[in-house]
Design a protein around this motif. Structure first.
Motif, short mmCIF file in Angstrom:
data_model
loop_
_atom_site.label_atom_id
_atom_site.label_comp_id
_atom_site.label_asym_id
_atom_site.label_seq_id
_atom_site.Cartn_x
_atom_site.Cartn_y
_atom_site.Cartn_z
N GLY A 137 -36.78 9.32 38.08
CA GLY A 137 -38.13 10.35 38.52
C GLY A 137 -38.94 9.70 39.70
O GLY A 137 -39.23 10.36 40.45
N LYS A 138 -38.74 8.27 39.91
CA LYS A 138 -39.08 7.77 41.06
C LYS A 138 -38.29 7.94 42.15
O LYS A 138 -38.85 8.45 43.16
N PHE A 139 -36.82 8.21 42.02
CA PHE A 139 -36.07 8.52 43.25
C PHE A 139 -36.36 9.99 43.48
O PHE A 139 -36.35 10.38 44.62
N SER A 140 -36.79 10.76 42.57
CA SER A 140 -37.03 12.37 42.70
C SER A 140 -38.53 12.70 43.42
O SER A 140 -38.50 13.80 43.69
N THR A 141 -39.32 11.30 43.45
CA THR A 141 -40.71 11.84 43.94
C THR A 141 -40.85 11.21 45.37
O THR A 141 -41.25 11.49 45.98
N VAL A 142 -40.57 9.71 45.31
CA VAL A 142 -40.70 8.97 46.48
C VAL A 142 -39.44 8.27 47.10
O VAL A 142 -39.42 7.59 47.94
N ILE A 143 -38.28 8.74 46.31
CA ILE A 143 -36.91 7.88 46.80
C ILE A 143 -37.03 6.53 46.38
O ILE A 143 -36.39 5.83 45.57
N ALA A 144 -37.84 5.66 47.21
CA ALA A 144 -37.91 4.29 47.24
C ALA A 144 -39.35 3.73 47.71
O ALA A 144 -40.00 4.56 48.11
N ASN A 145 -39.56 2.55 47.15
CA ASN A 145 -40.74 1.94 47.76
C ASN A 145 -40.61 1.48 49.49
O ASN A 145 -39.31 1.62 49.73
N SER A 146 -41.53 0.93 49.96
CA SER A 146 -41.47 0.57 51.50
C SER A 146 -40.98 -0.93 51.37
O SER A 146 -41.38 -1.48 50.60
N THR A 147 -39.91 -0.97 52.45
CA THR A 147 -39.17 -2.34 52.33
C THR A 147 -40.33 -3.47 52.80
O THR A 147 -40.20 -4.40 52.33
N VAL A 148 -41.34 -2.98 53.51
CA VAL A 148 -42.25 -3.97 54.07
C VAL A 148 -43.09 -4.16 52.89
O VAL A 148 -43.42 -5.44 52.56
N ASP A 149 -43.65 -3.23 52.21
CA ASP A 149 -44.59 -3.36 50.91
C ASP A 149 -43.66 -4.46 49.85
O ASP A 149 -44.12 -5.29 49.37
N GLU A 150 -42.45 -4.23 49.75
CA GLU A 150 -41.65 -5.00 48.77
C GLU A 150 -41.27 -6.46 49.43
O GLU A 150 -41.85 -7.78 48.73
N MET A 151 -41.40 -6.82 50.61
CA MET A 151 -41.20 -7.81 51.13
C MET A 151 -42.41 -8.84 51.11
O MET A 151 -42.49 -9.96 50.60
N PHE A 152 -43.73 -8.13 51.29
CA PHE A 152 -44.90 -8.88 50.97
C PHE A 152 -45.19 -8.92 49.71
O PHE A 152 -45.93 -10.02 49.33
N ALA A 153 -44.86 -8.16 48.94
CA ALA A 153 -45.08 -8.36 47.29
C ALA A 153 -44.51 -9.31 47.17
O ALA A 153 -44.98 -10.37 45.97
#
Length: 394
Positions: free
Chosen positions: A259-275
């Motif tokens: 469902g995630k892939f079908s709506t947004v594909i993936a998170n931002s790599t920048v957001d994930e790094m800072f997370a």
């Protein structure tokens, strides 16, 4: 003639209002803030400088390609460690709301039943109605400190129940759900709707006070449990759109990921790094916020005591928020309306209870966002609004 009928049908459809998503005035929280903002449910915001290191080679070398659909493996492992589960049990989402929506979308078809308690974070309810679920609310009472009796919830369960959606601590009250309550709910579900899932939103779980310990996560209570959360509340990073869904049910986890892939594909790599950097500093971040929330909760408690002739409250178990009620013997409906009007004139706001399915004389007071000195000024404005509304009544 056929073409004319088709055009007529299209015209009629265009005149039909689009109402899949319900408007709620809580959307005002992402608009311009007033001077005295007591409506927010978050703590102080982290600043980017707190996450960027001198000579930050990692940031400069970050590739701005697609992240994975499930989320960065290191980030999933860090989240899993906070919940006592495996990294493969975690799916990273675009904020906690994305996790709530995907769970509703996957589990609840049109006409199938979902159970919530009220008052409730409106977007959690609206995610269910937007997918066509029949929502069965269980009202919790201010007079009972918004405590959930799982036996009352069990009476709403049926073979049509697909999801029971709760939060611990709850929004707007900050009241938690003890382990015994959750196990009682799960036991009743196993008997009456064994294929249904229990969702617990734990967004405020680590926002505790003084020497309190954060409650254990519900993620280990069984394969029919979903736990959601985010970095928005306890960690002060709502600008990083990072949330998660955790479940030990492999089939459901796969559907949430798809469902995630079908709506947004993936998170931002920048957001994930800072997370990942936020979670690496989580102990220090949460300890600092624990001290801040302890101070602001104490100040809020003193304000309630000073104004006990006008208001009552339910003291929260955790979180940056609580529920306050205007005393019915002092404020009739007209006086309640005057109170909100007075707040507007004073450039102040609280969270109207109607946002959450409560009566308007109850409001959510967010005590975690402001520094103590600004909270003092905001509470003074709140007192002035109470006095103005009361004086007018007199």
């Amino acid at each position: 003639m056929v073409a004319d009928n088709l055009l007529d049908r299209r015209s009629a459809r265009r005149k039909t209002p689009m109402t899949r998503f319900v408007r709620n005035d809580i959307i005002s929280l992402i608009g311009a803030a007033p001077r005295h903002d007591l409506a927010e449910s978050v703590g102080p915001d982290l600043r980017l400088a707190e996450l960027i290191h001198p000579d930050d080679d990692e940031l400069g070398a970050l590739r701005l390609g697609y992240a994975t659909a499930a989320g960065d493996p290191k980030l999933r492992a860090a989240i899993a460690a906070q919940h006592g589960v495996a990294a493969d049990d975690v799916v990273i989402t675009v904020g906690g709301m994305h996790a709530l929506f995907l769970s509703a979308y996957v589990l609840c078809g049109r006409g199938e039943e979902a159970i919530i308690t009220t008052p409730v974070f409106p977007l959690a309810r609206d995610a269910l109605t937007s997918v066509g679920a029949t929502v069965r609310p269980l009202p919790l009472r201010f007079e009972e400190d918004y405590r959930l009796d799982w036996r009352r919830l069990a009476a709403l369960l049926s073979p049509a129940t697909r999801l029971v959606s709760l939060a611990s601590p709850q929004n707007p009250s900050g009241v938690g759900l003890p382990h015994a309550v959750l196990t009682g709910v799960l036991s009743a579900m196993a008997a009456r709707c064994p294929d249904a899932f229990l969702l617990i939103d734990e967004t405020y779980r680590h926002a505790v006070y003084d020497e309190d310990r954060a409650a254990s996560s519900a993620a280990l209570l069984g394969p029919q449990v979903i736990v959601t959360g985010s970095l928005s509340k306890c960690h002060g990073a709502p600008g990083l759109r990072i949330g998660w869904a955790i479940t030990r049910n492999a089939a459901l986890r796969e559907q949430i990921m798809l469902g995630k892939f079908s709506t947004v594909i993936a998170n931002s790599t920048v957001d994930e790094m800072f997370a990942l950097r936020v979670l690496a500093q989580a102990e220090d971040i949460i300890d600092a916020r624990r001290r801040h929330l302890s101070d602001t909760l104490a100040r809020t408690a003193a304000w309630v005591e000073d104004n006990a002739g006008l208001v009552a409250w339910v003291r929260p178990d955790a979180g940056a928020l609580c529920c306050v009620r205007l005393r019915p013997d002092v404020f009739d409906e007209a006086a309640v309306a005057r109170f909100y009007a007075a707040l507007g004139r004073l450039d102040a706001r609280v969270g109207n209870g109607t946002w959450f399915g409560e009566e308007p004389r109850v409001f959510r007071l967010g005590f975690g966002l402001l520094p103590v000195w600004e909270l003092e000024a905001a509470l003074d404005a709140l007192t002035a609004a109470l006095q103005q509304a009361r004086r007018s009544a007199a």
